[in-house]
Design an enzyme around this catalytic site. Structure first.
Site, PDB file in Angstrom:
ATOM      1  N   CYS A  35       4.145   1.854  -5.045  1.00 54.11           N
ATOM      2  CA  CYS A  35       3.929   2.038  -3.617  1.00 54.11           C
ATOM      3  C   CYS A  35       4.546   3.353  -3.144  1.00 54.11           C
ATOM      4  CB  CYS A  35       4.545   0.864  -2.867  1.00 54.11           C
ATOM      5  SG  CYS A  35       3.930   0.590  -1.218  1.00 54.11           S
ATOM      6  N   ASP A  37       7.671   3.518  -2.300  1.00 54.07           N
ATOM      7  CA  ASP A  37       8.748   3.203  -1.364  1.00 54.07           C
ATOM      8  C   ASP A  37      10.106   3.429  -2.028  1.00 54.07           C
ATOM      9  OD1 ASP A  37       6.880   2.264   0.469  1.00 54.07           O
ATOM     10  OD2 ASP A  37       7.003   0.217  -0.291  1.00 54.07           O
ATOM     11  N   CYS A  60       6.258   2.769   3.268  1.00 53.72           N
ATOM     12  CA  CYS A  60       5.221   2.289   4.160  1.00 53.72           C
ATOM     13  C   CYS A  60       5.835   1.499   5.320  1.00 53.72           C
ATOM     14  CB  CYS A  60       4.234   1.437   3.387  1.00 53.72           C
ATOM     15  SG  CYS A  60       4.971  -0.061   2.734  1.00 53.72           S
ATOM     16  N   CYS A 104       7.045  -5.158  -0.654  1.00 54.81           N
ATOM     17  CA  CYS A 104       7.924  -4.313   0.169  1.00 54.81           C
ATOM     18  C   CYS A 104       9.124  -5.122   0.651  1.00 54.81           C
ATOM     19  CB  CYS A 104       7.163  -3.747   1.360  1.00 54.81           C
ATOM     20  SG  CYS A 104       5.665  -2.877   0.869  1.00 54.81           S
TER      21      CYS A 104
HETATM   22 ZN   LIG Z   1       5.309  -0.627   0.475  1.00 50.61          ZN
END
Ligand SMILES: [Zn+2]
Length: 144
Positions: A35, A37, A60, A104
Site C-alpha cells: 500500500c 503506508d 492512504c 491499514c
Molecule cells: Zn493503506
C-alpha cells in the site's frame, strides 16, 4: 452507500494526535510495501499509563484515520490494556473500513505494539515475546 463512514472521513480530515513526541518512551514504526503506508507511533508512558500518543503516517486515508482513532483509544490506558487493542476494535470504532483497507488498521495495531515493545526494551521490562508480532509471523505482509 458511501465507501467511508462519517467517522473515517472525520478522522481523515481532522486527524487527532498528529506529530512527534520528543523523548518518547516508546516508538514503533511499521510499513506496508503493498500500500506504501508508513506509520510511526510515539508513546509517552508514565508509571504504567500511556499519558500521550502521537503519530506520523504517510499513507492512504484509511491509514491516517486508523492511526488517529487508535491513538485516541490508547491514550490514558494502562500499557497492558493498550496491548490488547486489536485492529478489529479500531475498525469498529471507525464504524467500518472497506474490506481492501482493513490492512491499514492492522498497521495501527502493529505500530502500537511495536512502540510498547520498544518501551519494554528501553526500560528493561521483561515481557512475553509472543505478545508481539514479528515480521515472520505477522502474516499480513504476505496476505496483502
Ligand atoms: Zn493503506
Amino acid at each position: 452507500m458511501a465507501l467511508y463512514s462519517d467517522i473515517v472521513m472525520d478522522h481523515f480530515r481532522n486527524p487527532r494526535n498528529v506529530g512527534v513526541i520528543e523523548n518518547a518512551d516508546g516508538v514503533g514504526e511499521v510499513g506496508n510495501a503493498k500500500c506504501g503506508d508508513i506509520m510511526k507511533i510515539y508513546l509517552k508512558i508514565d508509571g504504567d499509563t500511556i499519558t500521550d500518543a502521537k503519530f506520523e503516517t504517510f499513507g492512504c486515508g484509511s491509514a491516517i484515520a486508523s492511526s488517529s482513532m487508535a491513538t485516541e483509544m490508547i491514550k490514558g490506558q494502562p500499557v497492558a490494556q493498550a496491548l490488547q487493542l486489536t485492529n478489529k476494535a479500531v475498525v469498529e470504532a471507525l464504524d467500518g473500513l472497506p474490506a481492501h483497507k482493513i490492512h491499514c488498521s492492522v498497521l495501527a495495531e502493529e505500530a502500537i505494539k511495536l512502540a510498547l515493545k520498544d518501551y519494554y526494551d528501553r526500560h528493561g521490562i521483561a515481557y512475553d515475546k509472543q505478545q508481539f508480532p514479528s515480521c515472520e509471523n505477522c502474516g499480513h505482509c504476505h496476505t496483502h
